[in-house]
Motif scaffolding. Sequence first.
Motif, mmCIF file in Angstrom:
data_model
loop_
_atom_site.group_PDB
_atom_site.id
_atom_site.type_symbol
_atom_site.label_atom_id
_atom_site.label_comp_id
_atom_site.label_asym_id
_atom_site.label_seq_id
_atom_site.Cartn_x
_atom_site.Cartn_y
_atom_site.Cartn_z
ATOM 1 N N GLU A 87 0.844 -1.195 0.000
ATOM 2 C CA GLU A 87 0.000 0.000 0.000
ATOM 3 C C GLU A 87 0.884 1.252 0.000
ATOM 4 N N HIS B 24 -14.830 19.922 13.307
ATOM 5 C CA HIS B 24 -13.504 19.873 12.671
ATOM 6 C C HIS B 24 -13.021 21.310 12.413
ATOM 7 N N VAL B 50 -6.467 10.051 6.176
ATOM 8 C CA VAL B 50 -7.607 9.776 5.309
ATOM 9 C C VAL B 50 -8.814 9.756 6.237
ATOM 10 N N GLY B 51 -9.813 10.512 5.868
ATOM 11 C CA GLY B 51 -10.968 10.736 6.724
ATOM 12 C C GLY B 51 -11.540 12.065 6.307
ATOM 13 N N GLY B 93 -8.312 11.478 12.453
ATOM 14 C CA GLY B 93 -9.587 11.081 13.033
ATOM 15 C C GLY B 93 -9.390 9.932 14.016
ATOM 16 N N ASP B 94 -10.459 9.625 14.748
ATOM 17 C CA ASP B 94 -10.370 8.545 15.741
ATOM 18 C C ASP B 94 -10.191 7.188 15.058
ATOM 19 N N GLY B 95 -10.811 7.019 13.902
ATOM 20 C CA GLY B 95 -10.619 5.759 13.187
ATOM 21 C C GLY B 95 -9.193 5.649 12.684
ATOM 22 N N ASP B 96 -8.678 6.752 12.176
ATOM 23 C CA ASP B 96 -7.337 6.784 11.600
ATOM 24 C C ASP B 96 -6.272 6.444 12.645
ATOM 25 N N ILE B 100 -6.976 1.654 12.544
ATOM 26 C CA ILE B 100 -5.989 1.168 11.565
ATOM 27 C C ILE B 100 -4.568 1.634 11.895
ATOM 28 N N ILE B 124 -17.062 8.088 15.491
ATOM 29 C CA ILE B 124 -17.655 7.512 14.272
ATOM 30 C C ILE B 124 -16.679 7.651 13.097
ATOM 31 N N TYR B 125 -16.900 6.861 12.056
ATOM 32 C CA TYR B 125 -16.195 7.070 10.793
ATOM 33 C C TYR B 125 -17.036 8.039 9.983
ATOM 34 N N GLY B 126 -16.643 9.317 10.005
ATOM 35 C CA GLY B 126 -17.435 10.335 9.336
ATOM 36 C C GLY B 126 -17.359 10.215 7.819
HETATM 37 C C1 LIG Z 1 -6.645 1.144 3.866
HETATM 38 C C2 LIG Z 1 -7.928 1.880 3.911
HETATM 39 N N1 LIG Z 1 -8.983 1.296 4.531
HETATM 40 C C3 LIG Z 1 -10.154 1.939 4.562
HETATM 41 C C4 LIG Z 1 -10.307 3.178 4.000
HETATM 42 C C5 LIG Z 1 -11.658 3.832 4.038
HETATM 43 N N2 LIG Z 1 -11.750 4.908 5.017
HETATM 44 C C6 LIG Z 1 -11.501 6.173 4.683
HETATM 45 S S1 LIG Z 1 -11.658 7.243 5.951
HETATM 46 C C7 LIG Z 1 -12.124 5.999 6.994
HETATM 47 C C8 LIG Z 1 -12.494 6.257 8.413
HETATM 48 C C9 LIG Z 1 -12.395 7.674 8.801
HETATM 49 O O1 LIG Z 1 -12.817 7.835 10.100
HETATM 50 P P1 LIG Z 1 -12.044 8.742 11.104
HETATM 51 O O2 LIG Z 1 -10.588 8.438 11.052
HETATM 52 O O3 LIG Z 1 -12.684 8.614 12.419
HETATM 53 O O4 LIG Z 1 -12.187 10.204 10.492
HETATM 54 P P2 LIG Z 1 -13.482 11.136 10.358
HETATM 55 O O5 LIG Z 1 -13.911 11.028 8.943
HETATM 56 O O6 LIG Z 1 -14.501 10.626 11.309
HETATM 57 O O7 LIG Z 1 -12.990 12.495 10.700
HETATM 58 C C10 LIG Z 1 -12.120 4.774 6.329
HETATM 59 C C11 LIG Z 1 -12.500 3.505 6.968
HETATM 60 C C12 LIG Z 1 -9.164 3.729 3.359
HETATM 61 N N3 LIG Z 1 -9.202 4.937 2.762
HETATM 62 N N4 LIG Z 1 -8.009 3.076 3.351
#
Ligand SMILES: Cc1ncc(C[n+]2csc(CCOP(=O)(O)OP(=O)(O)O)c2C)c(N)n1
Lengths: 356, 250
Positions: A87, B24, B50-51, B93-96, B100, B124-126
């Motif tokens: 990636e 944000h 990414v988010g 982001g919290d997901g970022d 992952i 949440i994943y926004g």
């Molecule tokens: C390797 C990979 N997996 C999944 C995604 C899809 N993806 C993009 S943003 C995201 C989650 C974003 O959530 P967060 O980090 O909480 O940010 P927010 O949008 O809530 O500010 C995901 C799952 C991706 N771009 N790359």
Amino acid sequence: MSKVLLKGNEAIAEAAMRAGCKLFFGYPITPSTEIIEYLAKHLPEAGGTVLQAECEVAAINMCFGAAAAGARVMTASSSPGISLKQEGISYLAANELPVVIVNINRTGPGLGGLGPTQSDYFQSTRGGGHGDYRLIVLAPSKAQELYDLTMEAFDLADKYRNPVLILADGFLGQMMEPVLLKEKKEGNLPPKDWQTDGCKGRAKRKIASYFLVNELAEEACQRWQAKYDQIKEAEQRWESFYADDAEYLLVGYGTCGRIAKSVVLNARKQGMKLGLIRPITLWPFPVKAFTSHFDGIKGIVTVELNAGQMIEDVKLAVNCRVPVHLYKRQGGMLPHEREILKFVGQVFNLPVRGEA
Amino acid sequence: MQKVFGRPKGLTEIPFHYCPGCTHGIIHRLIGEVLEELNIIEDTIGVAPVGCAGFSLDFFSCDFVGAAHGRAQAVATGIKRALPDRIVFTYQGDGDIAAIGTSHAIHVAARGEKITSIMVNNAIYGMTGGQMAPTTLTGQVTTTSPYGRDNGVAGFPLDLPKAIATFDGAVYVASVSVDSPKNILQAKKAIKKAFRVQQAGLGFALVSILSTCPTNWGMSPVDSLKWLQEKMIPVYQMGEIKVAEEVKGL
Ligand SMILES: Cc1ncc(C[n+]2csc(CCOP(=O)(O)OP(=O)(O)O)c2C)c(N)n1
Ligand code: SF4
Ligand SMILES: [Mg+2]
């Protein structure tokens, strides 16, 4: 210029240092580990840093950051680790960041074994990660070439703003051979007028590969493709060995290229007009090697340490105008010169003397 | 007439693309002010996630790099190791950062990487349309927890700052919120301190900021702020979670 005895992996590390690589990010994996070990020992003396990352994903993304900041940077691993980096490599290609990546190929799929293999040819030459991109792929066949091509890899990466992959195997990585420690050539490289190192005295810069407008995404793809076309035209490299008057050709790179040379010499002793094309760039594949030698060729055998991957590129290069056969070993096994010659005799119905 | 409030120099003129009521934007403004007040715009390289903040590269007036999902802190490590005298921060982001990218979050803290990380926790994943995040509250409905987050299936909300505070290399860890003027001021103080920690070369600094996502929470902006106050704040340890001895003097 001194000549020293080095393992192939050490030759890569030494060349990187002398090419001005100041940062190395990696994660240990056999049979590539001597690279990070050698650099951990010697790079700090040269004012650089080796950072052992938490995983290969981290390492390749650290390379991304260092390259974006304008540094010369390298990472090295072996097949499973290279899979994890994919990636990140895709992102490097999209963001046009010059990073040198070394893959000391171990057998696969899965965890595999440590013996010499070329099972990652497809992964290396087709991009490897997601998206339509290419790496410049260099395939050395002895320690001196590991040294020379590593040094050159940094210049190629900077020249084209593209990641460069050095593909070798555990046999080449572990074998000790004399290496002439050539100094870096002062090249004419483009200025890094894109690096993100703080916007003092200039407009802000950004490095990103995010396109939510399809028109812009296509434009970017076309720009990358134009660069790949330019590389295809300018950078094909190969070694011809007794190929000028050959009626039959072996094609093999890396370790197979070495072995194939002895096969050619034995064949010539018997009056068989066998030659060798040894690709040095796997991407771009040296198609030109085949157009220039084509007229008298009656048949080709590719010698590979995989199930037959490079053979597809050879068939494309000769447009299937002559029969192309595969001689292969897998799983870390090496072919014997005698067996290869016997195979050539069999498939083309040629007499082969001796114990064969 | 004296101008008492304006767009900070740390932000560009490009209008934010965030949804109405999304916080944000407030967080961006605070960072923009801190970059200006510390006079570090020209020395700073930001790393975008990414988010929803994937386009934050355009909004800040310093150099910016866009990382792969979750990899901002590894990228920041590479930049900082190449340019140790620059200021490097991640905006994630919290997901970022807490799904992952968790391994990097732990290891930059363990290594004491001299970078600053801003985590925007909206539970949440926004960006991808409101899926469950590791930070999603127990019982919270998302598109991938349509019956509410069930602890038996999906585990418990992950309080990343609390975990990060346990590492020796993390010298400043704070969890703040931008739901009220008072908390916004608090948040700015924490952000500023996290950058000053880096200026002083003391170690890793993390500021987690509770933030709203009216769009994917399915609430009005006002109700979102209320939900954040009533539901989120009690779940997460708030305030300055860790202030190492050497940071106290700043
Ligand atoms: C390797 C990979 N997996 C999944 C995604 C899809 N993806 C993009 S943003 C995201 C989650 C974003 O959530 P967060 O980090 O909480 O940010 P927010 O949008 O809530 O500010 C995901 C799952 C991706 N771009 N790359
Ligand atoms: S989806 Fe949520 S987090 Fe993203 S911009 Fe809209 S409100 Fe903000
Ligand atoms: Mg989120």
